[in-house]
Each structure stands twice: as structure tokens, then as C-alpha cells.
Design an enzyme around this catalytic site. Sequence first.
Site, PDB file in Angstrom:
ATOM      1  N   GLU A  92      43.398  53.869  40.936  1.00 22.87           N
ATOM      2  CA  GLU A  92      44.909  54.181  40.979  1.00 22.87           C
ATOM      3  C   GLU A  92      45.494  52.805  40.045  1.00 22.87           C
ATOM      4  O   GLU A  92      46.851  52.775  40.081  1.00 22.87           O
ATOM      5  CB  GLU A  92      45.655  54.294  42.337  1.00 22.87           C
ATOM      6  CG  GLU A  92      45.313  55.570  42.956  1.00 22.87           C
ATOM      7  CD  GLU A  92      44.055  55.615  43.553  1.00 22.87           C
ATOM      8  OE1 GLU A  92      43.395  54.859  44.102  1.00 22.87           O
ATOM      9  OE2 GLU A  92      43.439  56.737  43.603  1.00 22.87           O
TER      10      GLU A  92
ATOM     11  N   ILE B 282      32.578  47.573  45.395  1.00 26.77           N
ATOM     12  CA  ILE B 282      31.518  47.184  46.437  1.00 26.77           C
ATOM     13  C   ILE B 282      30.711  48.668  46.218  1.00 26.77           C
ATOM     14  O   ILE B 282      30.860  49.421  46.663  1.00 26.77           O
ATOM     15  CB  ILE B 282      31.513  46.691  47.400  1.00 26.77           C
ATOM     16  CG1 ILE B 282      32.482  45.403  47.335  1.00 26.77           C
ATOM     17  CG2 ILE B 282      30.305  46.563  47.867  1.00 26.77           C
ATOM     18  CD1 ILE B 282      32.813  44.763  48.732  1.00 26.77           C
TER      19      ILE B 282
ATOM     20  N   HIS C 202      29.470  56.850  43.519  1.00 29.54           N
ATOM     21  CA  HIS C 202      30.853  56.801  43.372  1.00 29.54           C
ATOM     22  C   HIS C 202      31.169  55.639  42.653  1.00 29.54           C
ATOM     23  O   HIS C 202      32.221  55.405  42.055  1.00 29.54           O
ATOM     24  CB  HIS C 202      31.439  56.561  44.736  1.00 29.54           C
ATOM     25  CG  HIS C 202      32.701  56.963  44.781  1.00 29.54           C
ATOM     26  ND1 HIS C 202      33.501  58.130  44.494  1.00 29.54           N
ATOM     27  CD2 HIS C 202      33.940  56.103  45.446  1.00 29.54           C
ATOM     28  CE1 HIS C 202      34.845  58.012  44.651  1.00 29.54           C
ATOM     29  NE2 HIS C 202      35.233  56.661  45.045  1.00 29.54           N
TER      30      HIS C 202
ATOM     31  N   PHE D  22      41.550  42.352  33.321  1.00 31.79           N
ATOM     32  CA  PHE D  22      40.446  43.248  34.366  1.00 31.79           C
ATOM     33  C   PHE D  22      40.219  41.968  35.157  1.00 31.79           C
ATOM     34  O   PHE D  22      39.221  41.178  34.987  1.00 31.79           O
ATOM     35  CB  PHE D  22      39.604  43.480  33.482  1.00 31.79           C
ATOM     36  CG  PHE D  22      38.347  44.205  33.975  1.00 31.79           C
ATOM     37  CD1 PHE D  22      38.773  45.711  34.159  1.00 31.79           C
ATOM     38  CD2 PHE D  22      37.327  43.564  34.844  1.00 31.79           C
ATOM     39  CE1 PHE D  22      37.829  46.490  35.045  1.00 31.79           C
ATOM     40  CE2 PHE D  22      36.361  44.458  35.302  1.00 31.79           C
ATOM     41  CZ  PHE D  22      36.572  45.916  35.350  1.00 31.79           C
TER      42      PHE D  22
ATOM     43  N   ARG E 172      33.246  35.348  45.091  1.00 29.05           N
ATOM     44  CA  ARG E 172      33.790  35.421  43.747  1.00 29.05           C
ATOM     45  C   ARG E 172      35.604  35.574  44.168  1.00 29.05           C
ATOM     46  O   ARG E 172      36.276  35.621  43.378  1.00 29.05           O
ATOM     47  CB  ARG E 172      33.814  36.471  42.931  1.00 29.05           C
ATOM     48  CG  ARG E 172      32.500  36.371  42.220  1.00 29.05           C
ATOM     49  CD  ARG E 172      31.833  37.601  41.580  1.00 29.05           C
ATOM     50  NE  ARG E 172      30.616  37.073  41.143  1.00 29.05           N
ATOM     51  CZ  ARG E 172      29.412  36.675  41.783  1.00 29.05           C
ATOM     52  NH1 ARG E 172      29.331  36.635  43.083  1.00 29.05           N
ATOM     53  NH2 ARG E 172      28.313  36.488  41.134  1.00 29.05           N
TER      54      ARG E 172
END
Length: 154
Positions: free
Chosen positions: A59, A83, A89, A114, A128
Site C-alpha cells: 500500500e 520479511i 508472497h 526506497f 538494519r
Amino acid sequence: MIKQIQGKLTVGKAKFAIVISRFNEFISSKLLSGAIDALQRHGAEEGQITVVWVPGSIEITPVAKKLAAGGKCDAVICLGVVIRGHTNHYEYVCQQVSRGISQINYDTGVPTIFGILTCDTIEQAIERAGTKSGNAGATAAASAIEMVNVLSQI
Ligand code: INI
């Protein structure tokens, strides 16, 4: 002499929108804190930052597109955490969001960053998001500042 153009890391009067995915919020909220902290430490006031939450990384694109095309912000910072699970998926989410964000950059010319983690494990994502590999939200914010600055010089 070769003319070289580089973006400075100064915010000035630029306005930034952050689109943040609630999915994996335990980690994505750390990216958001990192991004806000970086913007503010480079001089942004609260009024220069707008944060929009969306359900998942899929989204992010439509909201980022509306913000980028709306003419009210100089850069859009997209933050999310994808993840890998037990199905494919993950591939669909990563492909769709990365392609969508690239397209926004081409279509609008507004730097749309990004800042989405695409990780095999939760540990990689945590690394991260403010631990041993830095904070990808802060890096994304610095890229946004630099892109606004470099584009203003061209
Ligand atoms: N969204 C994410 O932001 N991260 C994920 O890891 C993720 N996985 O793995 O399912 C994810 N899925 C939800 C997706 O972004 C959409 O919100 C959902 O498909 C509804 O459109």
C-alpha cells in the site's frame, strides 16, 4: 576544470513526506524514528515533515504517488519491512513495491526514496533498524535530503 555537482545535506525549507508501513511495525517504527531523527538533525522543523501510515508495503506505492504528484512535498521517503516467509508472497510484495517506487520517480520527478527492508530473517531486519548495520530509515532520509539538494542545482 570539470564542473561537479553534489547534493549538500542541508534541509533548508524543503518539505518531506514519509510513508510508513504498519506491517512488522515492531521494526518499521524504528525506521520511522531513524528517518525523523535524521531529518531533524539536518535542520528540519516539525512542520516540514508529514508521516502517513499504511497497512503494508504493497500500500506504500499509491500513497507515495499521490504525495509525490500533489506538489506539496519535495521528497517522499518510503519505509517498510518485508520479511521472507514460508510462501512466495515475499517475492510479490518486494517486486510490486520496488517497481512502483521506481515508476513514481520516473513519472513525477519527485525523489521518492526506497527505504524498504527486504530481508530473509527478522534478525537481518533488526540489524538494519537501528542496531549493528545502522538504521535504513536514517539512510533513506539522508538520501532524500541529498536528492532534493542535488536536483535543485541541475
Ligand atoms: N507487507 C509488508 O510490509 N511486509 C511483509 O513482510 C509482508 N508479508 O510478508 O506478507 C507484507 N504483506 C502485506 C502486504 O504488503 C499488503 O498489505 C497485503 O497484501 C494487503 O494488500
